[in-house]
Write an enzyme that holds these catalytic residues in place. Structure first.
Site, short mmCIF file in Angstrom:
data_model
loop_
_atom_site.label_atom_id
_atom_site.label_comp_id
_atom_site.label_asym_id
_atom_site.label_seq_id
_atom_site.Cartn_x
_atom_site.Cartn_y
_atom_site.Cartn_z
N THR A 139 0.83 -1.21 0.00
CA THR A 139 0.00 0.00 0.00
C THR A 139 0.87 1.26 0.00
OG1 THR A 139 -1.71 -1.17 1.22
CG2 THR A 139 -1.81 1.22 1.29
N GLY A 178 2.66 -3.01 8.45
CA GLY A 178 2.86 -3.28 9.88
C GLY A 178 4.31 -3.65 10.15
N GLU A 421 -6.20 -5.99 3.83
CA GLU A 421 -6.22 -7.23 3.04
C GLU A 421 -7.37 -7.22 2.05
OE1 GLU A 421 -3.25 -9.03 4.18
OE2 GLU A 421 -3.63 -8.93 2.04
C1 LIG Z 1 -3.55 -15.09 10.23
C2 LIG Z 1 -3.77 -13.69 9.75
C3 LIG Z 1 -4.87 -13.08 10.50
C4 LIG Z 1 -5.03 -11.78 10.62
C5 LIG Z 1 -4.06 -10.79 10.09
C6 LIG Z 1 -3.12 -10.41 11.17
C7 LIG Z 1 -2.25 -9.46 11.01
C8 LIG Z 1 -2.13 -8.74 9.73
C9 LIG Z 1 -2.51 -7.32 9.86
C10 LIG Z 1 -2.60 -6.58 8.79
C11 LIG Z 1 -2.27 -7.14 7.44
C12 LIG Z 1 -2.81 -6.27 6.37
C13 LIG Z 1 -1.90 -6.40 5.18
C14 LIG Z 1 -2.42 -5.67 4.01
O1 LIG Z 1 -3.41 -5.00 4.03
S1 LIG Z 1 -1.49 -5.97 2.61
C15 LIG Z 1 -2.28 -5.00 1.39
C16 LIG Z 1 -3.62 -5.58 1.02
N1 LIG Z 1 -4.09 -4.95 -0.17
C17 LIG Z 1 -5.08 -5.47 -0.91
O2 LIG Z 1 -5.70 -6.45 -0.58
C18 LIG Z 1 -5.34 -4.76 -2.20
C19 LIG Z 1 -6.75 -5.02 -2.70
N2 LIG Z 1 -6.82 -4.87 -4.15
C20 LIG Z 1 -6.67 -5.96 -4.98
O3 LIG Z 1 -6.49 -7.09 -4.58
C21 LIG Z 1 -6.79 -5.70 -6.47
O4 LIG Z 1 -6.49 -4.37 -6.75
C22 LIG Z 1 -8.21 -6.00 -6.99
C23 LIG Z 1 -9.23 -5.19 -6.25
C24 LIG Z 1 -8.48 -7.46 -6.82
C25 LIG Z 1 -8.28 -5.63 -8.44
O5 LIG Z 1 -7.12 -6.16 -9.03
P1 LIG Z 1 -6.95 -6.07 -10.60
O6 LIG Z 1 -5.66 -6.62 -11.03
O7 LIG Z 1 -7.27 -4.67 -11.00
O8 LIG Z 1 -8.02 -7.11 -11.02
P2 LIG Z 1 -9.33 -6.97 -11.83
O9 LIG Z 1 -9.12 -6.14 -13.06
O10 LIG Z 1 -10.44 -6.60 -10.91
O11 LIG Z 1 -9.48 -8.49 -12.26
C26 LIG Z 1 -8.52 -9.07 -13.12
C27 LIG Z 1 -8.54 -10.56 -12.91
O12 LIG Z 1 -7.68 -10.88 -11.82
C28 LIG Z 1 -8.35 -11.72 -10.91
N3 LIG Z 1 -7.76 -11.48 -9.58
C29 LIG Z 1 -7.72 -10.30 -8.92
N4 LIG Z 1 -7.08 -10.48 -7.75
C30 LIG Z 1 -6.75 -11.79 -7.68
C31 LIG Z 1 -6.07 -12.58 -6.71
N5 LIG Z 1 -5.65 -12.07 -5.54
N6 LIG Z 1 -5.88 -13.90 -6.95
C32 LIG Z 1 -6.34 -14.42 -8.12
N7 LIG Z 1 -7.00 -13.73 -9.10
C33 LIG Z 1 -7.17 -12.43 -8.85
C34 LIG Z 1 -9.78 -11.28 -11.01
O13 LIG Z 1 -10.63 -12.27 -10.50
C35 LIG Z 1 -9.91 -11.09 -12.51
O14 LIG Z 1 -10.04 -12.33 -13.10
P3 LIG Z 1 -10.95 -12.44 -14.42
O15 LIG Z 1 -10.81 -13.88 -14.82
O16 LIG Z 1 -12.33 -12.07 -14.01
O17 LIG Z 1 -10.38 -11.46 -15.41
C1 LIG Z 2 -4.55 -1.66 10.54
C2 LIG Z 2 -4.09 -1.70 9.09
C3 LIG Z 2 -2.98 -2.48 8.76
C4 LIG Z 2 -2.51 -2.49 7.44
N1 LIG Z 2 -1.38 -3.21 7.15
C5 LIG Z 2 -0.90 -3.18 5.88
C6 LIG Z 2 0.31 -3.87 5.57
O1 LIG Z 2 0.91 -4.51 6.44
N2 LIG Z 2 0.78 -3.80 4.30
C7 LIG Z 2 0.13 -3.09 3.31
O2 LIG Z 2 0.61 -3.07 2.18
N3 LIG Z 2 -1.04 -2.44 3.58
C8 LIG Z 2 -1.54 -2.46 4.83
N4 LIG Z 2 -2.71 -1.79 5.12
C9 LIG Z 2 -3.36 -1.00 4.08
C10 LIG Z 2 -4.64 -1.69 3.59
O3 LIG Z 2 -4.31 -2.83 2.84
C11 LIG Z 2 -5.44 -0.67 2.75
O4 LIG Z 2 -5.90 0.33 3.63
C12 LIG Z 2 -6.62 -1.37 2.08
O5 LIG Z 2 -6.17 -2.16 1.02
C13 LIG Z 2 -7.66 -0.37 1.55
O6 LIG Z 2 -7.09 0.51 0.62
P1 LIG Z 2 -7.22 2.10 0.85
O7 LIG Z 2 -6.84 2.39 2.25
O8 LIG Z 2 -6.51 2.76 -0.26
O9 LIG Z 2 -8.77 2.39 0.73
P2 LIG Z 2 -9.53 2.84 -0.62
O10 LIG Z 2 -9.39 1.81 -1.67
O11 LIG Z 2 -9.16 4.23 -0.94
O12 LIG Z 2 -11.06 2.75 -0.10
C14 LIG Z 2 -11.79 3.89 0.27
C15 LIG Z 2 -13.22 3.68 -0.18
O13 LIG Z 2 -13.23 3.60 -1.62
C16 LIG Z 2 -14.03 2.49 -2.04
N5 LIG Z 2 -13.55 1.93 -3.30
C17 LIG Z 2 -12.26 1.79 -3.69
N6 LIG Z 2 -12.19 1.16 -4.87
C18 LIG Z 2 -13.47 0.87 -5.25
C19 LIG Z 2 -14.05 0.19 -6.37
N7 LIG Z 2 -13.30 -0.29 -7.36
N8 LIG Z 2 -15.39 0.07 -6.37
C20 LIG Z 2 -16.15 0.54 -5.36
N9 LIG Z 2 -15.66 1.19 -4.29
C21 LIG Z 2 -14.34 1.35 -4.23
C22 LIG Z 2 -13.85 1.48 -0.92
O14 LIG Z 2 -14.96 0.58 -0.91
C23 LIG Z 2 -13.84 2.38 0.32
O15 LIG Z 2 -15.17 2.61 0.75
C24 LIG Z 2 -3.19 -1.75 6.44
C25 LIG Z 2 -4.33 -1.00 6.78
C26 LIG Z 2 -4.78 -0.97 8.09
C27 LIG Z 2 -6.00 -0.16 8.44
#
Ligand SMILES: CC/C=C\C/C=C\C/C=C\CCCC(=O)SCCNC(=O)CCNC(=O)[C@H](O)C(C)(C)COP(=O)(O)OP(=O)(O)OC[C@H]1O[C@@H](n2cnc3c(N)ncnc32)[C@H](O)[C@@H]1OP(=O)(O)O
Ligand SMILES: Cc1cc2nc3c(=O)[nH]c(=O)nc-3n(C[C@H](O)[C@H](O)[C@H](O)COP(=O)(O)OP(=O)(O)OC[C@H]3O[C@@H](n4cnc5c(N)ncnc54)[C@H](O)[C@@H]3O)c2cc1C
Length: 648
Positions: A139, A178, A421
């Site tokens: 992120t 984190g 996530e």
């Molecule tokens: C034990 C653990 C318990 C608790 C956790 C404890 C501690 C941890 C604390 C905090 C951790 C937090 C860490 C984070 O937050 S890391 C950052 C997380 N960020 C995200 O999750 C980002 C979210 N966004 C996305 O995943 C993608 O941007 C998207 C929304 C999915 C869109 O991706 P994009 O490439 O633009 O895809 P689309 O155009 O929508 O679709 C294209 C195609 O790809 C397929 N697709 C998308 N994602 C996946 C995937 N992950 N795996 C497989 N396939 C995927 C999608 O289905 C589509 O397929 P088609 O066949 O329809 O074309």
């Molecule tokens: C406690 C915490 C721990 C984290 N740890 C990590 C980490 O370890 N590593 C890491 O990489 N990241 C981490 N993150 C970041 C986290 O993964 C992002 O905050 C998360 O993926 C959401 O993205 P954003 O914050 O940009 O929200 P945004 O995507 O900007 O979302 C804001 C609003 O926009 C809307 N929106 C966005 N896209 C669309 C769409 N296509 N259609 C409709 N609505 C949409 C959402 O629904 C939401 O209501 C952490 C976040 C938190 C809060």
């Protein structure tokens, strides 16, 4: 022992140990889990004061110390099984995350799943021995959801066979990871890969960010903590700005995609394999939803058994608040959801490991369903659990608002699961993308499998529009309720698909049609996930041989399914009959409520709640806790301030 809570346990109609064994998997697993938990409970190193009495810095320092102690102690005990390590850590962590959390939950899993064997040979010994302490930096300030637009770059320099990493803009600064702010000396950095003048999209790189000897930031690295948050006080979520940081070519995780020494790019079998770690965490979060909700229910139901308040019948003693129907209607559907999500969490974990096994053998065919299922169930269960924890807190009245109840800490620690996530709405739309595709395949006569096979069924049953069929259920029969949820899901998937079709016929773009159908798409995913949860609950019951346990869980499953219908009554009929049946089920569950939460078997240390104490001696322990508050260490603090003001 509080007499109320004793009486509750005497009234139970089933053996809690039998149910606990079932939840653990066997009596031996229960024994071993308790044995591991007792290692923490009896360890003076883990008997510390409540973090709520500490400053942020003190909490972080204490968390780092605890993470370090756990590493040494687990080694001394020779505990290496991942599930046993989890039991040990969750007892020591209580409600809170640990400072090294990202190292375990994302840095190591990414090395395991995306390194070549040669890279694993180099990095796993460093990471497993905590010499390389890592986080997962994806992120950025400007992008969290839309990861294809992340701006950090990794440009290959063939003259030195290095990647040069840059965060070219303010919005490209890595933000949130984190453990980044103070703890980590390495990061898995997700960056846009450029080689030979061409961009190949997002790839993962191991980037050293601090000196492994001095822990000082390395040249070109600006790193720090992003500041106080709503919760997560133990975790140093941080920022990272990279300016011309050079890493060897071998630091690109190359299990699936490669860059040759001359800069030529070899593409992966699927460009979504880089996203694999996110699917893993989403799948694991489903189990976290169950644990957070079951802990909250344990606290609220035990407290409701010992709290007497108001007057139910004139002249009679104040009743237990658990005898109020309104209190039962708040808590028992959540108790049912906690059991449902426990079973779904087990299913999700098993499914994740089964499908990733196939992926490791080169079979990627089930990756789309795994992604859709993990995304949808993560969103569905976290939204429900998040709201449920708040209901449990409010059901405890004023005392629920005290930190010593444990509920505020459970809430602030759990609530970001709806965002991280994969933000929940975005995840539901990902599931919808898969459902619409499957709906179209079913319409073309393709045979579907797994959790979407019902879309074939609905086509075969009656070719006319699914949405025209009434939903009639036998409200005492779980199988009939499963069918109702299946039909509802099929209906709402059809409604969403037809909304898309209608929008497209207005000759607008695919993207605009998609956006204009988002409400229907999210509802379709919600209905699909709800059906999966009800179906799995019913399937679990068929595995239970103990008649008393089967009976009480069947009652919970009926309550979960019927309550879900009342929450979505627009999609079902027969509302009044259902409400009456729900009331009868509440009465049936009432005598078993405490025994059902006892069966989760949370020890007092892990529950960390004076309201949810096993012995029910709430008030005494609340008073003792309050007296330990730092503000009570001096008697005249405010009086001195008051006097200063008076003298002015
Ligand atoms: C034990 C653990 C318990 C608790 C956790 C404890 C501690 C941890 C604390 C905090 C951790 C937090 C860490 C984070 O937050 S890391 C950052 C997380 N960020 C995200 O999750 C980002 C979210 N966004 C996305 O995943 C993608 O941007 C998207 C929304 C999915 C869109 O991706 P994009 O490439 O633009 O895809 P689309 O155009 O929508 O679709 C294209 C195609 O790809 C397929 N697709 C998308 N994602 C996946 C995937 N992950 N795996 C497989 N396939 C995927 C999608 O289905 C589509 O397929 P088609 O066949 O329809 O074309
Ligand atoms: C406690 C915490 C721990 C984290 N740890 C990590 C980490 O370890 N590593 C890491 O990489 N990241 C981490 N993150 C970041 C986290 O993964 C992002 O905050 C998360 O993926 C959401 O993205 P954003 O914050 O940009 O929200 P945004 O995507 O900007 O979302 C804001 C609003 O926009 C809307 N929106 C966005 N896209 C669309 C769409 N296509 N259609 C409709 N609505 C949409 C959402 O629904 C939401 O209501 C952490 C976040 C938190 C809060």
């Amino acid at each position: 022992m509080n007499p109320d809570i004793c009486r509750e346990r005497e009234n139970a109609t089933f053996n809690t140990e039998t149910l606990t064994n079932m939840l653990d998997g066997s009596a031996e697993k229960t024994r071993r889990r308790r044995e591991i938990e007792s290692l923490v409970i009896n360890d003076p190193d883990f008997q510390h004061d409540d973090p709520n009495f500490m400053s942020r810095s003190e909490r972080y320092d204490a968390a780092v110390k605890k993470s370090s102690q756990m590493i040494m102690k687990l080694r001394d005990y020779g505990i290496s099984d991942p599930e046993e390590i989890y039991f040990y850590k969750r007892t020591a962590r209580r409600t809170f995350h640990e400072a090294f959390g990202l190292h375990y939950t994302m840095f190591l899993p990414t090395l395991y799943s995306q390194c070549t064997p040669e890279q694993q040979k180099k990095w796993l010994p460093l990471a497993e021995n905590f010499k390389a302490l890592g986080t997962y930096a994806q992120t950025e300030l400007g992008h969290g959801t839309h990861i294809r637009k992340l701006e950090t770059t990794a440009t290959y320099d063939p003259s030195t066979q290095e990647f040069v990493l840059n965060c070219p803009t303010v919005s490209s600064i890595k933000w949130w990871p984190g453990g980044l702010g103070k703890t980590s000396n390495h990061a898995i950095v997700l960056a846009q890969l450029y080689t030979l003048g061409k961009c190949h999209g997002l790839h993962a790189f191991i980037v050293p960010i601090r000196c492994m000897k001095t822990h000082q930031p390395l040249p070109g690295v600006t790193v720090g903590d992003i500041g106080p948050k709503f919760g997560f006080e133990e975790v140093d979520n941080g920022y990272l700005k990279l300016e011309n940081v050079r890493i060897p070519r071998e630091n690109m995780l190359m299990k699936y995609a490669q860059v040759e020494p001359d800069g030529s790019y070899l593409k992966p079998p699927s460009d979504k394999l880089t996203y694999g770690t996110m699917v893993f965490i989403r799948a694991m979060i489903v189990g976290e939803s169950a644990r957070a909700l079951s802990k909250s229910c344990t606290i609220a139901i035990r407290y409701s058994a010992v709290r007497h308040q108001s007057e139910l019948r004139p002249g009679e003693p104040e009743p237990q608040i658990l005898d109020y129907q309104a209190q039962q209607y708040k808590l028992f559907p959540l108790l049912a959801a906690a059991y449902a999500f426990t079973f779904v969490g087990q299913y999700m974990s098993d499914t994740y490991h089964r499908i990733t096994g196939h992926i490791n053998q080169g079979d990627f065919s089930q990756l789309p369903e795994l992604h859709a299922l993990a995304a949808g169930l993560k969103a569905f269960t976290t939204w429900t659990a998040n709201a449920g924890i708040e209901v449990c807190r409010m059901a405890c009245g004023g005392h629920g608002y005290l930190c010593c109840s444990g509920l505020p800490d459970i809430y602030v620690t759990f609530t970001p699961t709806c965002t991280y996530e994969g933000e929940n709405t975005v995840m539901m739309l990902q599931t919808a993308r898969f459902l619409v595709k499957c709906y179209r395949q079913a319409r073309e006569g393709q045979q579907l499998s797994g959790t979407v096979s019902y879309l074939n069924e609905q086509q075969r049953l009656q070719p006319q529009p699914v949405s025209s069929r009434p939903t009639v259920v036998n409200i005492n029969d779980l199988a009939s309720l499963v069918e109702a949820y299946k039909l509802r899901a099929a209906k709402l998937v059809e409604v969403a698909a037809k909304s898309l079709q209608g929008e497209l016929q207005r000759s607008i773009s695919q993207e605009d049609a998609w956006n204009n159908s988002s409400i229907e798409l999210v509802r379709a995913s919600d209905a699909h996930c709800h059906y999966v949860v009800v179906e799995l609950f019913a399937a679990k019951l068929s595995e239970i041989s103990d008649t008393a346990v089967h009976s009480v869980l069947n009652t919970l499953a009926l309550l979960y399914a019927l309550h879900g219908i009342t929450l979505n009554s627009g999609d079902f009929l027969q509302l009044s009959q259902i409400t009456q049946r729900i009331k009868a089920l509440l009465v049936e569950i009432r005598p078993n409520a405490v025994a059902l939460v006892d069966s989760f078997d949370y020890n007092d240390e892990m529950l960390n709640s004076v309201l949810g104490r096993y012995d029910g001696n709430v008030y005494e322990s609340m008073f003792e806790w309050a007296k330990r508050s730092p503000l009570n260490r001096t008697e005249v603090r405010s009086f001195i301030i008051f006097n200063i003001i008076q003298k002015k």
